[in-house]
Design a protein around this motif. Structure first.
Motif, short mmCIF file in Angstrom:
data_model
loop_
_atom_site.label_atom_id
_atom_site.label_comp_id
_atom_site.label_asym_id
_atom_site.label_seq_id
_atom_site.Cartn_x
_atom_site.Cartn_y
_atom_site.Cartn_z
N GLU A 211 0.81 -1.36 0.00
CA GLU A 211 -0.02 0.15 0.04
C GLU A 211 0.96 1.28 -0.14
OE1 GLU A 211 -2.85 0.16 3.14
OE2 GLU A 211 -3.67 -1.95 2.48
N LYS B 198 1.22 3.86 -2.96
CA LYS B 198 0.95 5.43 -2.68
C LYS B 198 1.96 6.16 -3.20
CE LYS B 198 -0.64 8.61 1.11
NZ LYS B 198 -1.05 8.75 2.48
N GLN C 122 -10.76 -1.21 -0.63
CA GLN C 122 -11.27 0.13 -0.18
C GLN C 122 -10.09 1.03 0.03
OE1 GLN C 122 -14.20 0.87 -0.25
NE2 GLN C 122 -14.12 2.95 0.73
N GLN C 123 -9.06 0.35 0.70
CA GLN C 123 -7.77 1.15 0.67
C GLN C 123 -6.98 1.49 -0.56
OE1 GLN C 123 -8.54 -1.71 2.34
NE2 GLN C 123 -7.48 -2.17 4.15
N CYS C 124 -7.00 0.57 -1.45
CA CYS C 124 -6.62 0.97 -3.05
C CYS C 124 -7.57 2.28 -3.75
CB CYS C 124 -7.06 -0.04 -3.72
SG CYS C 124 -6.10 0.11 -5.56
N LEU C 125 -8.90 2.00 -3.43
CA LEU C 125 -9.59 3.17 -3.75
C LEU C 125 -9.34 4.54 -3.18
CD1 LEU C 125 -12.31 4.35 -5.26
CD2 LEU C 125 -13.64 3.59 -3.41
N ILE C 126 -9.00 4.65 -1.77
CA ILE C 126 -9.03 5.92 -1.06
C ILE C 126 -7.80 6.36 -1.64
CG2 ILE C 126 -8.51 6.58 1.25
CD1 ILE C 126 -10.49 4.52 2.27
N ILE C 127 -6.38 5.57 -1.60
CA ILE C 127 -5.33 6.02 -2.04
C ILE C 127 -5.39 6.65 -3.46
CG2 ILE C 127 -2.99 5.32 -2.69
CD1 ILE C 127 -3.07 2.99 -0.29
N ARG D 77 -7.97 7.72 -5.08
CA ARG D 77 -9.10 8.99 -5.22
C ARG D 77 -8.33 10.03 -4.62
NH1 ARG D 77 -13.13 8.69 -0.46
NH2 ARG D 77 -11.18 9.12 0.45
N ASP D 78 -7.65 10.09 -3.27
CA ASP D 78 -6.99 11.20 -2.64
C ASP D 78 -6.01 11.83 -3.44
OD1 ASP D 78 -8.76 10.52 -0.94
OD2 ASP D 78 -7.42 9.74 0.79
N CYS E 87 -13.43 4.28 -9.28
CA CYS E 87 -12.13 5.33 -8.88
C CYS E 87 -12.35 6.64 -9.94
CB CYS E 87 -11.07 4.44 -9.34
SG CYS E 87 -10.24 3.28 -7.98
N GLU F 257 -14.93 8.88 -8.40
CA GLU F 257 -14.46 9.49 -7.03
C GLU F 257 -13.38 10.56 -7.35
OE1 GLU F 257 -15.21 8.97 -4.16
OE2 GLU F 257 -16.75 7.40 -4.14
#
Length: 638
Positions: free
Chosen positions: A149, A153, A233-238, A240-241, A312, A315
């Motif tokens: 992760e 990132k 979900q962690q992949c999506l958040i990284i 997206r942000d 993705c 978002e």
């Protein structure tokens, strides 16, 4: 003969008997041999049975030994497989503990090996240490994914940079690249935006490369491993942000700003008009370049991971789309005014142009809200434009400006409305599309013609009201003649002619002629009467006797004529007929009535004055003088 025959028969029987005896003896011997063979074979059978019985224990021991050897081989093989798994686990662990930064490919292979080992020991629970091995492997996998992760990132962040405006401009068609480097260089007024639309619709756009192609496969593998480990979900958040922030920064550097309805209301119209022009430019850049490039990155990075691909993208772009659409919403919801119609049409035009691309880019359930927001803005812009159209028609009819034009020339309202209509015809295709939003199936040409006719009629009604401000009815008719002639001439020289038709043009030309005739009758009837003496023959006669007319009466008529003509000259040389052809034709129409009457009067009664005192006091002008002075009429001289 009988004895020899009988003797031969006896001899034959004896031979047969001997042969039968011999055969009987042979059969008996064969039977004896057979019995002996059966006895021998039976003895062999007994001996074989005894031998088999004696060997059975030996066979059993041999089989047991063979099975034992096979079991030993199987056990050794199983042990070798397990030992090999342990070796692979140690190798994978060593690679994982080093981290993915220096050898990402080897790190990903180690994770895959670790997963393989977990599957192996899960399927071989009979191994007494399998639980301990599985716990260790799962803990190691969790640490590996956590490091993965961080690597995902870090790698994504290091290659995600805002797109410089100049780089974006290079991706535009040459016709849309700002010459001065400013985003609004080619959008100084509403008509430019419309021209851009015509040239931009079929132009070629080249979306920029947001992330180097060599990096995308690595990011794809990282994302795939995170998803396989249940870290979707962690992949999506990284993702997206990281990407959404970069996308918004790209738009911010371009000049996109988030404005509310209240902000828009405070901005001066000239400034707002420029901002709308740049917004149209930004919408093209965002959809055709930035969003298209972002979609390509998503599709490549999450290829085969359908659960993430659309989500993705949605978002990442959601905030940027909202920022762009919020300005359009603020304009659509702001206070309506006629001058906003063209920019509203420009905005509606760009949203319609981009509709199919937005539907394609933002496909899928995850992007549904974005698609609906874009379509909603398109419909609001269409509704506001339609309402503004209605407001304009009403405003034209009810325009109450009291600034009458003193010289009877074309009123500012007329030129404003005609120019407005001309601009509308630059938007014919857009207007027809807009009308179809509300009345599908109707003839859009007929709808545009109907709207245009209503605006023209509203203008004509208003002009008739304004004409009543003049105290001089001759000026009233001159004013109406000028303004309706301006309308007709403008229509004849524009695309409106095809839409309104020849009937409209001919009908209004007749109205122009009617007002010209009315002007001539009202303005010149009185002066023409001064050239007629009742009971003394017609002023248009061929000379003849001047009997019946006293010198005093002729002098009086000439005095009145001079006074009236000078007054008309002084006043009507200040009036204006701006169209040169109409001005000349009106002067000619007056001259054709006035000059023959004047010549006839002077010819018939001139001698009465010329033979008296001070003839020049009364016969001040020749017909040529009058003609020259008529040439000064309607010049707007002060």
């Amino acid at each position: 003969m009988g004895v020899p025959i009988r003797a031969a028969a006896v001899t034959g029987d004896d031979n047969l008997s001997k042969k039968a005896e011999i055969m009987r003896e042979s059969i008996n011997k064969s039977q004896l041999i057979t019995d002996n063979m059966v006895s021998v074979l039976g003895s062999f059978d007994n001996r074989l049975s005894a031998l088999e019985t004696a060997m059975r224990p030996t066979q059993i021991r041999t089989h047991a030994i063979r099975r034992a050897h096979e079991n030993i081989d199987k056990t050794l093989k199983a042990a070798n497989v397990i030992l090999n798994r342990f070796d692979l686990s140690r190798e994978a662990e060593a690679t994982i503990l080093k981290g993915p930064h220096d050898n990402l490919k080897g790190y990903l292979e180690a994770i895959e090996q670790l997963r393989s080992n977990i599957r192996f020991f899960t399927n071989n629970k009979s191994f007494k240490s399998s639980d301990g091995v599985l716990n260790h492997a799962n803990n190691l996998l969790s640490k590996a994914i956590s490091k993965l992760e961080n690597e995902f990132k870090q790698l994504l962040s290091s290659y995600s940079k805002p797109m410089e405006p100049d780089r974006l401009y290079e991706c535009l068609p040459s016709s849309l690249r700002p010459s001065s480097g400013s985003p609004d260089a080619s959008n100084k007024n509403p008509s430019n935006s419309h021209t851009d639309h015509v040239t931009a619709e079929n132009a070629i756009y080249i979306p920029p490369v947001l992330i180097p192609p060599r990096v995308l496969p690595l990011l794809h593998n990282l994302a795939q491993h995170m998803v396989n480990a249940g870290h979707t979900q962690q992949c999506l958040i990284i993702y997206r942000d990281t990407r959404s922030q970069v996308l918004q920064e790209s738009l911010h550097q371009l000049g996109v700003e988030k404005l509310s309805k209240d902000d828009v209301q405070k901005i001066q119209w000239e400034v707002l008009e420029l901002k709308i022009g740049t917004w149209i430019h930004f919408m093209r850049i965002a959809v055709k370049l930035l969003f298209a490039a972002e979609r390509k990155v998503c599709d490549q990075m999450f290829e085969g991971i359908e659960s993430l691909k659309d989500q993705c993208f949605a978002e990442v772009t959601k905030g940027s789309v909202a920022m762009l659409l919020s300005f359009g919403d603020a304009i659509a919801k702001s206070k309506r005014s006629p001058e906003k119609l063209f920019v509203l049409l420009d905005m509606y035009e760009i949203m319609s142009e981009l509709h199919s691309e937005i539907e394609t880019l933002f496909s899928g359930k995850a992007c549904k809200e974005i698609r609906e927001a874009a379509l909603g803005l398109t419909k609001r812009l269409a509704q506001t434009a339609k309402d503004t159209f209605g407001d304009f028609e009403e405003a034209v009819e009810k325009d109450a400006t009291r600034t009458a034009v003193a010289d009877g020339t074309v009123h500012p309202l007329t030129s404003y409305v005609i120019n407005y209509v001309k601009f509308l015809f630059d938007y014919q295709s857009t207007l027809k599309q807009l009308f179809q939003e509300f009345e599908k199936g109707d003839d859009s040409n007929a709808q545009l013609a109907s709207v245009t006719m209503r605006i023209m009629q509203a203008l004509q009604t208003n002009l008739e009201g304004k004409s009543k401000q003049y105290k001089d009815p001759a000026l009233t008719n001159l004013f109406l003649m000028n303004n309706i002639h301006y309308m007709v001439r403008s229509v004849r020289r524009s695309e409106a002619k095809d839409l309104l038709g020849d009937d409209w043009v001919q009908r209004h030309r007749r109205i122009v002629q009617q007002h010209a005739n009315q002007y001539k009758r009202i303005a010149w009837a009185k002066i023409l009467q001064s050239l007629s003496i009742q009971g003394a023959g017609s002023s248009g006669g061929d000379g003849g006797s001047s009997s019946g007319a006293s010198r005093a009466l002729v002098k009086e008529r000439l005095r009145i004529f001079n006074l009236q003509f000078e007054e008309l000259h002084q006043r009507q040389s200040q009036w204006t007929v701006p169209d040169s052809e109409l001005r000349e034709s009106l002067r000619l129409a007056v001259a054709e009535v006035l000059l023959p009457a004047y010549r006839s009067f002077i010819k018939r009664y001139g001698l009465l004055v010329e033979n008296g005192k001070n003839p020049h006091k009364y016969i001040r002008y020749t017909a040529e003088d009058l003609d020259r002075m008529l040439g000064e009429f309607f010049e707007g001289k002060t």
